[in-house]
Design a protein around this motif. Structure first.
Motif, PDB file in Angstrom:
ATOM      1  N   ALA A 154      22.802 -48.289  20.740  1.00  0.00           N
ATOM      2  CA  ALA A 154      23.383 -49.348  21.578  1.00  0.00           C
ATOM      3  C   ALA A 154      22.317 -49.974  22.466  1.00  0.00           C
ATOM      4  CB  ALA A 154      24.527 -48.787  22.423  1.00  0.00           C
ATOM      5  N   ILE A 155      21.468 -49.146  23.054  1.00  0.00           N
ATOM      6  CA  ILE A 155      20.391 -49.659  23.922  1.00  0.00           C
ATOM      7  C   ILE A 155      19.450 -50.548  23.117  1.00  0.00           C
ATOM      8  CG2 ILE A 155      18.373 -48.967  25.284  1.00  0.00           C
ATOM      9  CD1 ILE A 155      20.041 -46.417  26.057  1.00  0.00           C
ATOM     10  N   LYS A 201      25.735 -54.313  30.207  1.00  0.00           N
ATOM     11  CA  LYS A 201      26.150 -53.358  29.177  1.00  0.00           C
ATOM     12  C   LYS A 201      24.993 -52.440  28.783  1.00  0.00           C
ATOM     13  CE  LYS A 201      29.900 -56.041  27.228  1.00  0.00           C
ATOM     14  NZ  LYS A 201      30.475 -56.640  26.029  1.00  0.00           N
ATOM     15  N   LYS A 202      23.799 -52.980  28.725  1.00  0.00           N
ATOM     16  CA  LYS A 202      22.622 -52.174  28.399  1.00  0.00           C
ATOM     17  C   LYS A 202      22.410 -51.109  29.470  1.00  0.00           C
ATOM     18  CE  LYS A 202      17.619 -52.624  27.813  1.00  0.00           C
ATOM     19  NZ  LYS A 202      16.498 -53.580  27.833  1.00  0.00           N
ATOM     20  N   GLN A 220      23.952 -42.559  19.337  1.00  0.00           N
ATOM     21  CA  GLN A 220      24.749 -43.781  19.472  1.00  0.00           C
ATOM     22  C   GLN A 220      24.320 -44.562  20.707  1.00  0.00           C
ATOM     23  OE1 GLN A 220      28.931 -42.762  19.360  1.00  0.00           O
ATOM     24  NE2 GLN A 220      29.004 -43.137  17.156  1.00  0.00           N
ATOM     25  N   ALA A 221      24.059 -43.860  21.807  1.00  0.00           N
ATOM     26  CA  ALA A 221      23.594 -44.532  23.025  1.00  0.00           C
ATOM     27  C   ALA A 221      22.238 -45.179  22.777  1.00  0.00           C
ATOM     28  CB  ALA A 221      23.521 -43.537  24.181  1.00  0.00           C
ATOM     29  N   ASP A 222      21.335 -44.475  22.059  1.00  0.00           N
ATOM     30  CA  ASP A 222      20.026 -45.048  21.731  1.00  0.00           C
ATOM     31  C   ASP A 222      20.182 -46.318  20.894  1.00  0.00           C
ATOM     32  OD1 ASP A 222      18.466 -43.198  23.074  1.00  0.00           O
ATOM     33  OD2 ASP A 222      18.202 -41.893  21.324  1.00  0.00           O
ATOM     34  N   LYS A 239      24.667 -49.798  31.411  1.00  0.00           N
ATOM     35  CA  LYS A 239      25.725 -48.797  31.281  1.00  0.00           C
ATOM     36  C   LYS A 239      25.429 -47.843  30.136  1.00  0.00           C
ATOM     37  CE  LYS A 239      29.364 -51.459  33.463  1.00  0.00           C
ATOM     38  NZ  LYS A 239      30.593 -52.188  33.319  1.00  0.00           N
ATOM     39  N   ALA A 240      24.885 -48.343  29.026  1.00  0.00           N
ATOM     40  CA  ALA A 240      24.518 -47.481  27.908  1.00  0.00           C
ATOM     41  C   ALA A 240      23.396 -46.528  28.307  1.00  0.00           C
ATOM     42  CB  ALA A 240      24.102 -48.323  26.704  1.00  0.00           C
ATOM     43  N   LEU A 243      24.959 -43.860  30.458  1.00  0.00           N
ATOM     44  CA  LEU A 243      25.726 -42.952  29.610  1.00  0.00           C
ATOM     45  C   LEU A 243      24.797 -41.962  28.912  1.00  0.00           C
ATOM     46  CD1 LEU A 243      28.468 -42.172  28.345  1.00  0.00           C
ATOM     47  CD2 LEU A 243      27.984 -43.846  26.548  1.00  0.00           C
ATOM     48  N   LYS A 244      23.695 -42.454  28.372  1.00  0.00           N
ATOM     49  CA  LYS A 244      22.743 -41.575  27.697  1.00  0.00           C
ATOM     50  C   LYS A 244      22.199 -40.534  28.678  1.00  0.00           C
ATOM     51  CE  LYS A 244      18.372 -41.292  25.329  1.00  0.00           C
ATOM     52  NZ  LYS A 244      17.182 -41.958  24.884  1.00  0.00           N
ATOM     53  N   PHE A 290      21.246 -53.855  22.357  1.00  0.00           N
ATOM     54  CA  PHE A 290      21.325 -54.682  23.569  1.00  0.00           C
ATOM     55  C   PHE A 290      19.957 -55.271  23.907  1.00  0.00           C
ATOM     56  CE2 PHE A 290      25.222 -52.105  24.876  1.00  0.00           C
ATOM     57  CZ  PHE A 290      26.100 -53.126  24.580  1.00  0.00           C
TER      58      PHE A 290
END
Length: 129
Positions: free
Chosen positions: A26-27, A115-116, A22-24, A118-119, A122-123, A30
């Motif tokens: 999102a990145i 936001k990118k 999910q993080a991938d 932060k993602a 998070l990853k 973004f």
């Protein structure tokens, strides 16, 4: 789940629940948004003009005098002939706010980049854990 449409139920089944994936995703999204915004900023900068001119032209019929030679009689005379001409009837100049649009896009780009980041952070927390 029973309140979802068929295509929504299918989408729900396809959604990846792994946090790293999910993080991938999102990145990636973004990054795509970031690129699109950078392209829009470049387009605005290339077309940077604070005035826009609009010219309205209409076809109107005007009377024109033409010389006509009659081969039978050998006489030359002037004749009024209607001719269609393209005439400028209205010119408008408007001021456009390219600078304001550019600033709004740059502010939005900053939010997307934040936001990118932060993602990505998070990853990294998931990978390090």
């Amino acid at each position: 789940m029973d309140t979802l449409e068929e295509d929504e139920q299918e989408l729900a089944r396809l959604v990846e629940t792994d946090p790293i994936r999910q993080a991938d995703e999102a990145i990636t999204l973004f990054s795509i948004r970031e690129r699109r915004m950078l392209q829009r900023i470049q387009d605005l900068r290339n077309a940077l003009s604070e005035k826009q001119r609009k010219v309205l032209q209409e076809r109107i019929t005007v009377k024109d005098v033409q010389t006509v030679h009659d081969d039978k009689t050998g006489q030359t005379r002037s004749v009024v002939v209607p001719i269609d001409k393209l005439v400028t009837t209205k010119i408008e100049e408007t001021v456009i706010r390219v600078i304001n649009d550019l600033l709004r896009l740059e502010e939005a780009l900053t939010r997307v980049q934040d936001k990118k980041l932060k993602a990505i952070e998070l990853k990294n927390r998931f990978v390090d854990a």
